[in-house]
Scaffold this motif. Structure first.
Motif, short mmCIF file in Angstrom:
data_model
loop_
_atom_site.label_atom_id
_atom_site.label_comp_id
_atom_site.label_asym_id
_atom_site.label_seq_id
_atom_site.Cartn_x
_atom_site.Cartn_y
_atom_site.Cartn_z
N PRO A 59 53.28 36.89 32.67
CA PRO A 59 53.06 38.19 33.29
C PRO A 59 52.52 37.81 34.72
N GLU A 60 51.89 36.96 35.19
CA GLU A 60 51.50 36.83 36.72
C GLU A 60 52.73 36.43 37.44
N VAL A 61 53.59 35.56 37.18
CA VAL A 61 54.83 35.19 37.71
C VAL A 61 55.79 36.41 37.79
N ASN A 88 41.15 47.41 40.91
CA ASN A 88 41.65 46.46 39.82
C ASN A 88 42.67 45.42 40.42
N CYS A 89 42.74 44.20 39.85
CA CYS A 89 43.81 42.95 40.20
C CYS A 89 44.90 43.79 40.41
N ALA A 90 45.78 43.68 41.43
CA ALA A 90 46.99 44.35 41.45
C ALA A 90 48.08 43.64 40.65
N GLY A 122 37.61 30.93 34.09
CA GLY A 122 37.01 31.27 35.34
C GLY A 122 37.38 32.77 35.81
N CYS A 123 38.41 33.17 35.35
CA CYS A 123 38.86 34.53 35.94
C CYS A 123 38.60 35.56 34.80
N GLY A 124 37.63 36.48 34.95
CA GLY A 124 37.01 37.27 33.84
C GLY A 124 38.28 38.42 33.46
N VAL A 125 39.23 38.64 34.64
CA VAL A 125 40.28 39.66 34.39
C VAL A 125 41.03 39.38 33.36
N TYR A 126 41.30 38.03 33.21
CA TYR A 126 42.11 37.79 32.17
C TYR A 126 41.95 38.22 30.72
N LEU A 127 40.72 38.34 30.52
CA LEU A 127 40.39 38.68 28.95
C LEU A 127 40.59 40.19 29.03
N GLN A 128 40.44 41.22 30.06
CA GLN A 128 40.62 42.59 29.92
C GLN A 128 42.04 42.87 29.50
N TRP A 129 42.71 42.20 30.66
CA TRP A 129 44.17 42.44 31.00
C TRP A 129 45.20 41.91 29.70
N PHE A 130 44.71 40.90 29.00
CA PHE A 130 45.38 40.52 27.91
C PHE A 130 44.92 41.33 26.63
N LYS A 358 42.38 41.14 48.40
CA LYS A 358 41.58 42.00 48.07
C LYS A 358 41.57 41.92 46.40
N SER A 359 42.77 41.86 45.97
CA SER A 359 42.92 42.10 44.41
C SER A 359 42.03 40.80 43.56
N CYS A 360 41.94 39.98 44.15
CA CYS A 360 41.46 38.52 43.45
C CYS A 360 40.09 38.12 43.94
N ARG A 361 39.12 38.52 43.01
CA ARG A 361 37.71 38.44 43.21
C ARG A 361 37.59 36.65 42.91
N LEU A 362 38.33 36.11 42.05
CA LEU A 362 37.98 34.66 41.42
C LEU A 362 38.57 33.95 42.89
N PHE A 363 39.42 34.23 43.87
CA PHE A 363 39.75 33.47 44.91
C PHE A 363 38.89 33.81 46.19
N ASP A 388 46.56 41.39 50.86
CA ASP A 388 46.54 41.04 49.40
C ASP A 388 47.65 40.44 48.92
N LEU A 389 47.58 39.83 47.57
CA LEU A 389 48.66 39.25 47.10
C LEU A 389 49.98 40.04 46.45
N GLU A 390 49.49 41.25 46.14
CA GLU A 390 50.72 42.17 45.69
C GLU A 390 50.78 43.49 46.05
S1 SF4 Z 1 41.89 38.35 39.58
FE1 SF4 Z 1 42.82 36.64 40.53
S2 SF4 Z 1 42.93 34.89 39.03
FE2 SF4 Z 1 42.36 36.91 38.01
S3 SF4 Z 1 44.08 37.60 37.22
FE3 SF4 Z 1 43.94 38.89 39.06
S4 SF4 Z 1 45.10 37.38 40.58
FE4 SF4 Z 1 44.80 36.19 38.82
#
Ligand code: SF4
Length: 419
Positions: A59-61, A88-90, A122-130, A358-363, A388-390
């Protein structure tokens, strides 16, 4: 003004291979065959998924591909209408928007998942997203719990490796149930061998940017290599791509060719690119003859240039070590400092550019401190810019240009004074 003059065979081959990858996904979507597994880029066990002939879908790609084509905003807004917050992460919002638009992207139709394969690296967003994707699609979710690398050694503890291997064994049992076939150990070893050789070539390619001029841009052109590295790793096609890329780039070193006619500044880039404005963003640096010789973003899927290789003789252990230890997103901020410092010193960079998204707190969390550390403590000229990345709503070209021009003017002055 310098212009980018490098679009080699490697770019054409990448387009062809990624086109084939997306055609396979579309076929999977249209025929209902192929056992699609939706996965994340950082710290994934794609080798295992491929051993079951499952289709890895990222999904990220997909989100970044939508960003590059400037098709992400309506999808982001669709997700916001559904209740996803502006904060939210875009990537998440573009992906959720795509799901609720029938999974039809301009580059492929995305097959519905038979497995939602999440991992915590490392990225907590992963869990909620999936978890949301599992809820929306009804597919089973498997979450790999990857402990953060702790302690000053930066090494994964043997207990942690065993803990992750245990989970991989559970995942194997689940993939066997989904595909109806047992894991073929010989096939897994072959896939790991292809990944290992790919890792060798990728590490070698990344060291070529130590040459002056650098034969390619390790941020903007590295993106071309990252598609095959993630989507096709563990395949013969992916390995062939890296063999050809290495030979083409080594040839450019022999010929003294760089991406710009005149390499005036060597920079290290931190943070993901603003996908919807990639070309404009690149030109803001090209104008100054600035070439990235290294980037942290190109290590989001693994840190091969610092020694990691998949090991066909220790398949599950080496997959676990990749997820735990050789994974940018699972490391501490101090390890990221260390990585950047190594790039600045060993790759001979003049400056560090931090693109805070802005979207990515992890980075982005802590990048203000990072700027202080590099500029004040190490004396490395450091620029921090934001977008932002997206999400295209956060990109201001004029503001960005002013900051970048002012920085390179000062850098030029500093070089003149030093000379
Ligand atoms: S917050 Fe960053 S690392 Fe996490 S899903 Fe979004 S872009 Fe990827």
């Amino acid at each position: 003004m310098s212009t980018v003059r490098y679009q080699g065979r490697m770019h054409e081959f990448q387009k062809e291979l990624m086109g084939r990858y997306y055609a396979e996904l579309t076929r999977g979507a249209e025929t209902g065959q192929g056992h699609a597994a939706w996965m994340l880029i950082s710290g994934n066990p794609v080798e295992l998924v491929r051993a079951f002939d499952m289709l890895p879908v990222y999904p990220e790609v997909n989100a970044l591909q939508l960003g590059v084509r400037r098709q992400s905003l309506p999808l982001i807004q669709k997700a916001e209408e559904l209740g996803y917050s502006i904060d939210n992460c875009a990537y998440v919002k573009a992906d959720i928007g795509l799901f609720f638009s029938g999974l039809k992207a301009p580059f492929a139709t995305i097959p519905r998942p038979e497995l939602i394969l999440c991992n915590y690296v490392g990225c907590g967003v992963y869990l909620q997203w999936f978890e949301h994707l599992a809820e929306y699609t009804g597919a089973p979710i498997f979450n790999l719990d990857i402990p953060t690398v702790r302690g000053p050694s930066g090494r994964a503890r043997p207990d942690d490796v065993r803990y992750v291997v245990g989970q991989l064994e559970e995942l194997i049992a689940l993939c066997e149930r989904i595909t109806g076939k047992p894991l073929d150990q010989a096939k897994l070893r072959q896939i790991l061998q292809w990944s290992k050789e790919t890792g060798d070539l990728w590490a070698e390619i990344k060291s070529l940017t130590k040459f002056v001029p650098s034969p390619f841009d390790a941020y903007f052109d590295a993106v071309t290599l990252m598609g095959p590295l993630y989507c096709l790793r563990g395949t013969e096609d992916g390995l062939t791509f890296f063999r050809e890329a290495r030979s083409e780039l080594a040839e450019r070193v022999r010929q003294g060719l760089g991406p710009l006619p005149d390499e005036r500044f060597r920079i290290v880039m931190e943070g993901p690119p603003p996908w919807p404005y990639l070309r404009i963003f690149r030109d803001l640096f090209t104008k100054w003859g600035a070439v990235a010789v290294a980037s942290t973003y190109s290590t989001v899927g693994g840190l091969w240039e610092f020694g990691f290789r998949h090991d066909p003789d220790r398949p599950l252990e080496s997959i676990a070590e990749h997820m735990l230890e050789y994974n940018l997103t699972n490391r501490s901020f101090h390890q990221r400092y260390q990585q950047i410092r190594q790039y600045v010193e060993e790759w001979g960079a003049d400056a560090l550019v931090i693109h805070s998204v802005k979207s990515c707190r992890l980075f982005s969390a802590g990048q203000g401190d990072m700027r202080e550390y590099f500029s004040k403590e190490l004396g490395v000229p450091t620029l921090l810019i934001e977008s932002d990345l997206e999400d295209p709503r956060y990109f201001s070209e004029a503001q960005m240009r002013n900051r970048i021009d002012a920085f390179f003017e000062a850098l030029e002055h500093r070089k003149l004074v030093k000379a």
